[in-house]
Design a protein around this motif. Structure first.
Motif, PDB file in Angstrom:
ATOM      1  N   GLU A 269      33.870  34.251  45.948  1.00  0.00           N
ATOM      2  CA  GLU A 269      35.188  34.523  45.371  1.00  0.00           C
ATOM      3  C   GLU A 269      35.097  35.604  44.317  1.00  0.00           C
ATOM      4  O   GLU A 269      34.196  35.610  43.484  1.00  0.00           O
ATOM      5  N   ILE A 270      36.084  36.505  44.373  1.00  0.00           N
ATOM      6  CA  ILE A 270      36.269  37.504  43.320  1.00  0.00           C
ATOM      7  C   ILE A 270      37.654  37.275  42.733  1.00  0.00           C
ATOM      8  O   ILE A 270      38.652  37.314  43.449  1.00  0.00           O
ATOM      9  N   ALA A 271      37.693  37.007  41.428  1.00  0.00           N
ATOM     10  CA  ALA A 271      38.955  36.841  40.700  1.00  0.00           C
ATOM     11  C   ALA A 271      39.259  38.167  40.010  1.00  0.00           C
ATOM     12  O   ALA A 271      38.515  38.599  39.131  1.00  0.00           O
TER      13      ALA A 271
ATOM     14  N   PRO B  95      35.183  35.817  51.176  1.00  0.00           N
ATOM     15  CA  PRO B  95      36.229  34.994  51.786  1.00  0.00           C
ATOM     16  C   PRO B  95      37.448  34.744  50.901  1.00  0.00           C
ATOM     17  O   PRO B  95      38.551  34.584  51.415  1.00  0.00           O
ATOM     18  N   THR B  96      37.273  34.713  49.573  1.00  0.00           N
ATOM     19  CA  THR B  96      38.381  34.360  48.689  1.00  0.00           C
ATOM     20  C   THR B  96      38.574  35.418  47.614  1.00  0.00           C
ATOM     21  O   THR B  96      37.634  35.765  46.900  1.00  0.00           O
TER      22      THR B  96
ATOM     23  N   LEU C  76      43.518  30.325  32.062  1.00  0.00           N
ATOM     24  CA  LEU C  76      44.031  31.357  32.964  1.00  0.00           C
ATOM     25  C   LEU C  76      43.234  31.393  34.268  1.00  0.00           C
ATOM     26  O   LEU C  76      43.802  31.607  35.345  1.00  0.00           O
ATOM     27  N   LEU C  77      41.934  31.168  34.161  1.00  0.00           N
ATOM     28  CA  LEU C  77      41.097  31.107  35.374  1.00  0.00           C
ATOM     29  C   LEU C  77      41.472  29.898  36.225  1.00  0.00           C
ATOM     30  O   LEU C  77      41.526  29.980  37.451  1.00  0.00           O
TER      31      LEU C  77
ATOM     32  N   MET D 167      45.565  32.433  44.536  1.00  0.00           N
ATOM     33  CA  MET D 167      44.843  32.984  45.667  1.00  0.00           C
ATOM     34  C   MET D 167      45.642  34.134  46.256  1.00  0.00           C
ATOM     35  O   MET D 167      46.860  34.047  46.385  1.00  0.00           O
ATOM     36  N   PHE D 168      44.966  35.202  46.587  1.00  0.00           N
ATOM     37  CA  PHE D 168      45.609  36.369  47.186  1.00  0.00           C
ATOM     38  C   PHE D 168      45.960  36.040  48.626  1.00  0.00           C
ATOM     39  O   PHE D 168      45.153  35.497  49.370  1.00  0.00           O
TER      40      PHE D 168
END
Length: 186
Positions: free
Chosen positions: A112-114, A137-138, A159-160, A165-166
């Motif tokens: 995952e990349i936020a 994937p995320t 906030l995290l 999710m995009f």
């Protein structure tokens, strides 16, 4: 002191323990007439230094992590907690060299990349999400309406938790990274 980096905080960019680039920020002191028109000064070309287009600030701390944040600058990078480390693009746009570094991290388990760009970069964040949707994937987006990550550092854990999710829209299930994980060798 004198020199091109006088009154600047230096942030080394390391890969596998070696400094490959550095970025910096000027330390203003307007009360004493000390200001600079340049917030940051790119380093001169030197042996062993790469272009910032081929680096991510914080890269070494990301190897083996399953989730990371992607931010703009060095203070934003420092604002993130160790359990959710950040990589700084050193700007609001991503380059192919930086995408390739993230692909390497995906082979090491990154899932995952936020994306946590400053509020005025909302359009760039969405483009970035589309670009990175083929890397991991995320992809999630962190809402930073009240300021940049450094300004909101005490609120970052919540906030995290609230990141969205995009929506990949028409993206079909695809095989990412072409196979099994490979070790990054330093």
């Amino acid at each position: 002191s004198v020199g091109p980096y006088c009154r600047r905080i230096i942030f080394p960019v390391q890969e596998c323990g070696s400094v490959v680039y550095f970025t910096n920020r000027f330390c203003d002191d307007p009360a004493h007439g000390i200001t600079s028109p340049l917030k940051s000064r790119n380093p001169d070309k030197a042996p062993g230094l790469r272009s910032k287009r081929d680096c991510l600030l914080g890269y070494d701390g990301l190897i083996g992590k399953s989730a990371i944040a992607l931010v703009e600058g060095p203070f934003d990078h420092m604002a993130f907690p160790p359990e959710f480390p950040a990589a700084a693009l050193m700007g609001k746009f991503i380059t192919e060299g930086q995408v390739n570094l993230l692909r390497g991290l995906a082979r090491q388990g990154l899932r995952e990349i936020a994306i946590a760009l400053d509020p005025e970069a909302a359009q760039e964040a969405e483009k970035l999400a589309r670009t990175l949707s083929t890397v991991v994937p995320t992809i999630s987006l962190v809402s930073l309406e009240g300021g940049d990550p450094w300004d909101l550092r005490t609120d970052l854990p919540s906030l995290l938790q609230a990141r969205k999710m995009f929506d990949h829209g028409t993206r079909v299930s695809m095989r990412l990274n072409g196979g099994s994980p490979r070790k990054i060798k330093c």
